[in-house]
Each structure stands twice: as C-alpha cells, then as structure tokens.
Design a protein around this motif. Structure first.
Motif, PDB file in Angstrom:
ATOM      1  N   ASP A   1     -10.231  39.041  -3.140  1.00  0.00           N
ATOM      2  CA  ASP A   1     -10.709  38.871  -4.509  1.00  0.00           C
ATOM      3  C   ASP A   1     -11.759  37.773  -4.466  1.00  0.00           C
ATOM      4  N   PRO A   2     -12.959  38.047  -4.955  1.00  0.00           N
ATOM      5  CA  PRO A   2     -14.003  37.017  -4.879  1.00  0.00           C
ATOM      6  C   PRO A   2     -13.647  35.738  -5.645  1.00  0.00           C
ATOM      7  N   ARG A   3     -12.796  35.857  -6.651  1.00  0.00           N
ATOM      8  CA  ARG A   3     -12.404  34.665  -7.418  1.00  0.00           C
ATOM      9  C   ARG A   3     -11.254  33.916  -6.763  1.00  0.00           C
ATOM     10  N   ALA A   4     -10.660  34.525  -5.733  1.00  0.00           N
ATOM     11  CA  ALA A   4      -9.471  33.930  -5.115  1.00  0.00           C
ATOM     12  C   ALA A   4      -9.765  32.581  -4.473  1.00  0.00           C
ATOM     13  N   ALA A   5     -10.914  32.445  -3.839  1.00  0.00           N
ATOM     14  CA  ALA A   5     -11.237  31.176  -3.169  1.00  0.00           C
ATOM     15  C   ALA A   5     -11.232  30.021  -4.165  1.00  0.00           C
ATOM     16  N   ARG A   6     -11.865  30.218  -5.312  1.00  0.00           N
ATOM     17  CA  ARG A   6     -11.896  29.164  -6.320  1.00  0.00           C
ATOM     18  C   ARG A   6     -10.507  28.939  -6.910  1.00  0.00           C
ATOM     19  N   ALA A   7      -9.776  30.014  -7.136  1.00  0.00           N
ATOM     20  CA  ALA A   7      -8.435  29.898  -7.718  1.00  0.00           C
ATOM     21  C   ALA A   7      -7.484  29.179  -6.767  1.00  0.00           C
ATOM     22  N   VAL A   8      -7.599  29.456  -5.474  1.00  0.00           N
ATOM     23  CA  VAL A   8      -6.740  28.785  -4.490  1.00  0.00           C
ATOM     24  C   VAL A   8      -7.019  27.286  -4.505  1.00  0.00           C
ATOM     25  N   ALA A   9      -8.282  26.918  -4.511  1.00  0.00           N
ATOM     26  CA  ALA A   9      -8.644  25.493  -4.529  1.00  0.00           C
ATOM     27  C   ALA A   9      -8.165  24.826  -5.819  1.00  0.00           C
ATOM     28  N   GLU A  10      -8.334  25.500  -6.966  1.00  0.00           N
ATOM     29  CA  GLU A  10      -7.885  24.931  -8.238  1.00  0.00           C
ATOM     30  C   GLU A  10      -6.374  24.731  -8.245  1.00  0.00           C
ATOM     31  N   ARG A  11      -5.656  25.743  -7.785  1.00  0.00           N
ATOM     32  CA  ARG A  11      -4.189  25.657  -7.754  1.00  0.00           C
ATOM     33  C   ARG A  11      -3.731  24.529  -6.819  1.00  0.00           C
ATOM     34  N   PHE A  12      -4.384  24.387  -5.689  1.00  0.00           N
ATOM     35  CA  PHE A  12      -4.051  23.325  -4.732  1.00  0.00           C
ATOM     36  C   PHE A  12      -4.264  21.954  -5.364  1.00  0.00           C
ATOM     37  N   ILE A  13      -5.400  21.761  -6.009  1.00  0.00           N
ATOM     38  CA  ILE A  13      -5.726  20.461  -6.608  1.00  0.00           C
ATOM     39  C   ILE A  13      -4.783  20.139  -7.772  1.00  0.00           C
ATOM     40  N   ILE A  14      -4.571  21.094  -8.664  1.00  0.00           N
ATOM     41  CA  ILE A  14      -3.700  20.855  -9.821  1.00  0.00           C
ATOM     42  C   ILE A  14      -2.275  20.585  -9.367  1.00  0.00           C
ATOM     43  N   GLY A  15      -1.772  21.387  -8.433  1.00  0.00           N
ATOM     44  CA  GLY A  15      -0.418  21.185  -7.931  1.00  0.00           C
ATOM     45  C   GLY A  15      -0.256  19.847  -7.233  1.00  0.00           C
ATOM     46  N   THR A  16      -1.241  19.495  -6.419  1.00  0.00           N
ATOM     47  CA  THR A  16      -1.169  18.221  -5.695  1.00  0.00           C
ATOM     48  C   THR A  16      -1.220  17.043  -6.664  1.00  0.00           C
ATOM     49  N   PHE A  17      -2.141  17.066  -7.622  1.00  0.00           N
ATOM     50  CA  PHE A  17      -2.231  15.956  -8.575  1.00  0.00           C
ATOM     51  C   PHE A  17      -0.948  15.818  -9.387  1.00  0.00           C
TER      52      PHE A  17
END
Length: 186
Positions: free
Chosen positions: A155-171
């Motif tokens: 999914d072309p949007r998956a790369a951005r979504a993975v990064a967003e989920r990683f950052i939000i979850g980590t914070f």
C-alpha cells in the motif's frame, strides 16, 4: 498520607491490569485508561503539594512506591498506547495495516517502558536516549520499507502510516513511563 499515595498508585495498577482484558481500542479499554491516567494525576498532585506525611518517607514506603509505580509504568502503558492508537486508526485502513507490519509492539513497548522508568528513576536520563535508539534501529527495516516486512499487502500509504504509528506509539509509551517515574522524582 503515604498510605493514600500507595493505595491510589495500586488502584492505578489494578485498573491497568483490567485494561488489558477488553478488545484493543474498545470504549471500555479507553475508559479504564482514562481512569488509570486520573489515578496517576491524583498521585502526582498529592506528591507535588507535599502534604503532611509525604515529606519524609521511610525507605520501606519508598521501595514499595518504586515497585508499584514501576509495575504501573510497564503494565499501564500498553492499554493506554492501544487506546491512543485506536483513536488514530479510526477509519484508516493504512494505519490498521501498519499495526500488522509492526508486530511485537506490546512486548517491545513493555520492555521500552521498563527501561525508560529504570533509567529515569536511577538518575540516568541518557538511558532513555539509548533505549529509543535501540528501538529505532531494531524497527528500521519495517520503517524504511514496510512492503518488505509484509509483501502481501503493499500500500503506497503504508510507509507513512507505519512511521506515524511508530512515532505515536513510542511517544505515548515513553511519556507514560516518564510520568510514572516522575512520581518518584518529585
């Protein structure tokens, strides 16, 4: 007052334990996470204003608070992070797929919160940076190319979504652990 602080922290820990049972992102889990946050805020308020009886803690009471607050940091961060990510994921297939790509998040998050709590309580804030660096390096393959991690669901949007989920979850996870450690650093 020492007993009140320990009891309210313990109640937060019990709420955190119950928050693992409902389905991830359910309204009940969100309500338990909110109650857990309220318990942490109450303890923080009690310790911030240093009412009579909390200024000179015995070693035994302080050890119990370290133990209970540490358990709350590790156990409570999971449901809280899941609740926050559920708010982010609403209606977005890309972020839901991102959750499938970033497998093992609950265990990694628990280890991360334990390390952050221990680093802050022991007076070694550099340990937080090391913990986050290790997590970022370990997750780099999924963050740099999520299609490689799950080639069946490109999914072309998956790369951005993975990064967003990683950052939000980590914070969310790190802020929760830091808040629990902050109880001890008043």
């Amino acid at each position: 007052m020492t007993v009140v602080v320990l009891v309210v922290t313990g109640v937060g820990l019990v709420l955190a334990g119950f928050a693992w049972w409902p389905r991830s992102g359910s309204p009940f889990q969100g309500a338990l996470s909110a109650a857990m946050l309220a318990a942490l805020a109450t303890v923080g308020g009690l310790l911030l204003f240093r009412p009579e009886g909390t200024a000179d803690w015995s070693w035994n009471a302080r050890a119990w608070l370290i133990l209970v607050a540490g358990a709350l940091a590790v156990v409570g961060g999971g449901p809280l992070t899941t609740s926050v990510l559920a708010l982010v994921d609403r209606g977005s297939l890309a972020t839901q797929q991102a959750g499938e790509i970033l497998r093992g998040g609950a265990l990694i998050g628990a280890l991360e919160r334990g390390a952050v709590f221990a680093a802050l309580v022991s007076g070694w804030p550099e340990g937080v940076a090391i913990t986050l660096a290790i997590k970022g390096l370990a997750r780099y393959p999924e963050l740099s190319d999520p299609d490689r991690a799950d080639p069946d669901k490109p999914d072309p949007r998956a790369a951005r979504a993975v990064a967003e989920r990683f950052i939000i979850g980590t914070f969310t996870s790190v802020l929760w652990a830091a808040g629990c450690a902050g109880l001890l650093l008043r």
